[in-house]
Scaffold this active site. Structure first.
Site, mmCIF file in Angstrom:
data_model
loop_
_atom_site.group_PDB
_atom_site.id
_atom_site.type_symbol
_atom_site.label_atom_id
_atom_site.label_comp_id
_atom_site.label_asym_id
_atom_site.label_seq_id
_atom_site.Cartn_x
_atom_site.Cartn_y
_atom_site.Cartn_z
ATOM 1 N N HIS A 199 8.570 -2.936 4.762
ATOM 2 C CA HIS A 199 8.805 -3.577 3.471
ATOM 3 C C HIS A 199 10.041 -4.458 3.588
ATOM 4 O O HIS A 199 11.073 -4.021 4.082
ATOM 5 C CB HIS A 199 9.055 -2.534 2.376
ATOM 6 C CG HIS A 199 7.845 -1.717 2.043
ATOM 7 N ND1 HIS A 199 7.931 -0.507 1.389
ATOM 8 C CD2 HIS A 199 6.527 -1.923 2.262
ATOM 9 C CE1 HIS A 199 6.711 -0.008 1.220
ATOM 10 N NE2 HIS A 199 5.847 -0.836 1.741
ATOM 11 N N ASP A 245 4.492 4.889 -0.140
ATOM 12 C CA ASP A 245 3.528 4.031 0.559
ATOM 13 C C ASP A 245 3.288 4.631 1.931
ATOM 14 O O ASP A 245 4.218 5.110 2.594
ATOM 15 C CB ASP A 245 4.105 2.608 0.692
ATOM 16 C CG ASP A 245 3.064 1.603 1.151
ATOM 17 O OD1 ASP A 245 3.456 0.486 1.499
ATOM 18 O OD2 ASP A 245 1.862 1.936 1.175
ATOM 19 N N SER A 258 10.070 1.571 5.330
ATOM 20 C CA SER A 258 10.601 0.895 4.144
ATOM 21 C C SER A 258 12.134 0.918 4.209
ATOM 22 O O SER A 258 12.701 0.511 5.216
ATOM 23 C CB SER A 258 10.036 1.533 2.878
ATOM 24 O OG SER A 258 10.463 0.823 1.737
#
Lengths: 284, 196
Positions: B39, B131, B12
């Site tokens: 992401h 996540d 991310s």
């Protein structure tokens, strides 16, 4: 005393056992209710079924089998869990822009043409097409069909009522696609809902149709099927492409989702690419 | 002789810099497909895989729906789509975001665990949310190998920290050691000799 030896060959890995459970569950649904999900892409099926399992307090996927056999409510929840319902007005505005620029000029040469939205869910893309055709003054020559295997989605599509807050996103997408008409002319707002104008739904017929097992839908000039085929496995994708190929008239257009393609399909040589970026193809 | 057949990576915040360090170290003919969720903004466009491809020996590309998995290739999730792994190919989905993320690292990891089980290696890199922890736990549960970037070397430490807390991780590696870990594994594939 008899002892049994578990040989490595007979032990199934956790994931192989789950694969078996999914297969059995889908076979049960097919045999009991006639809905064939057996060729849906496995990864999303597993994900959605794990979600369903979580909400039913079952310990494993195969524990759903007795309930699904005897409980139609659970079956309906199952169909709902595996349905493809995500859609929005003018989703991927650049697609609609190229549709207008590359496909409409050809459609305008016909006195009359037919458009099929396959897997239309609650109908937003069919209504988006209707609006664009109105803008281009082609609507009166068009007959639109919206189909989906989920009856309650089709019922909603027929109503043409959408939450008011989704109309804002729809309007923004419409403008991005190059739309210049007064978007608010196409619906009337009441409470928190927007009712799309009857002028838009006049030439649209929504009906239940299952891409997996139903036959050719008729001779179409344009077929739109976006972000539906990603949920099908390779064999089913190819069967559906074949169905589309047979349902398209000479030099008809096929439009797929922005990340879908004919590239890995055995039908790819039957089409030429009109727009690589927006996945617009034309039957050769 | 190891048994691994696929690698999944989640990143991310700080992910681009991390991949810029990691991917160039992966051998051009790397024995397993590498599947990556990073992401990124919905409207990011396709330039990131192209850019990383230019820096790397391994072929880096955006994943396409239905694409067969090949060795020597790194596949990146397109913005706004979930990326799922099946045995031998990739699948996309536009299902709702999971914990506000689409693509979701958990969705990638869980599908890969289903498909590859003990033949899978899962890697969690830098990131500001959690996540990937759930997915990494499933990879471990299905007997795959789990690696987390050392939080000390991460631009954003929250994601690797959450993973370490959630899972009995096999290796915690500094960012600049992850690439060489994969090189060693690759050499073992070819020589048949266990290196470490």
């Amino acid at each position: 005393m008899i002892t049994y030896e578990h040989t490595d060959e007979r032990m199934m890995k956790k994931n192989e056992l789950e694969d078996l459970e999914v297969e059995l569950l889908l076979e049960v649904v097919y045999r009991r209710y006639g809905y064939d999900f057996r060729d849906y892409a496995k990864a999303t099926v597993k994900r959605r079924l794990n979600g369903l399992m979580g909400s039913t307090n079952s310990s494993c996927l195969s524990a759903l089998i007795p309930s699904i056999l005897h409980n139609e409510d659970l079956f309906l929840r199952f169909v709902s869990a595996l349905s493809i319902t995500v859609t929005e007005l003018f989703r991927d505005p650049m697609f609609y822009k190229e549709l207008r620029e590359l496909v409409f000029p050809v459609l305008s040469t016909y006195p009359f043409f037919k458009v099929w939205h396959a897997g239309c869910a609650t109908g937003e893309e069919a209504y988006s097409m209707a609006i664009l055709l109105k803008d281009a003054m082609l609507y009166d020559r068009a007959q639109l069909y919206g189909t989906d295997m989920n009856k309650s989605s089709i019922d909603k599509a027929k109503e043409g009522i959408f939450p008011l807050d989704t109309m804002k996103q729809g309007q923004s997408n419409y403008v991005k696609s190059g739309g210049r008409a007064a978007f608010t002319d196409y619906y009337c707002a009441r409470y928190n809902a927007a009712q799309l104008s009857k002028q838009l739904s006049k030439n649209i017929t929504f009906s239940v149709h299952n891409l997996v097992c139903d036959k050719i839908f008729g001779e179409m000039n344009l077929i739109v099927c976006r972000n539906v085929l990603i949920y099908f496995n390779r064999q089913l994708k190819d069967r559906v492409f074949s169905l589309f190929c047979d349902s398209l008239c000479h030099r008809g257009f096929l439009c797929l989702g922005t990340k879908e393609s004919l590239e890995f399909s055995c039908l790819k040589d039957k089409f030429e690419t009109i727009s690589q970026k927006q996945r617009i193809y034309r039957k050769l | 002789m190891h048994k691994y057949a696929a690698v999944v990576i989640g990143a991310s915040t700080g992910g681009l810099q991390a991949l810029m360090t990691l991917l160039p170290e992966v051998p051009e003919d790397f024995f397993a497909p590498v599947i990556i969720v990073m992401h990124m903004d919905q409207n990011a466009g396709g330039f990131i895989p192209t850019y990383l491809n230019g820096l790397s020996a391994i072929h880096v590309k955006e994943a396409q729906d239905g694409e067969p998995l090949m060795s020597g290739t790194a596949y990146m999730a397109p913005p706004g789509y979930h990326l799922l792994v099946e045995k031998g190919n990739l699948a996309l989905s536009v299902d709702n975001p999971v914990r506000y993320s689409r693509p979701s690292i958990d969705v990638l990891f869980e599908s890969a665990a289903d498909a590859y089980a003990d033949e899978l290696i899962g890697v969690v890199l830098t990131g500001a949310n959690s996540d990937g922890s759930q997915g990494l736990e499933k990879i471990k549960r299905y007997s795959g190998l789990v690696i987390v970037q050392d939080p000390e070397t991460a631009v954003a430490a929250a994601m690797p920290r959450a993973a370490i807390e959630a899972v009995a991780v096999d290796h915690i590696l500094a960012l600049d050691k992850i690439g060489s870990f994969f090189r060693k594994l690759h050499n073992e594939t070819h020589s048949g000799i266990k290196i470490w």
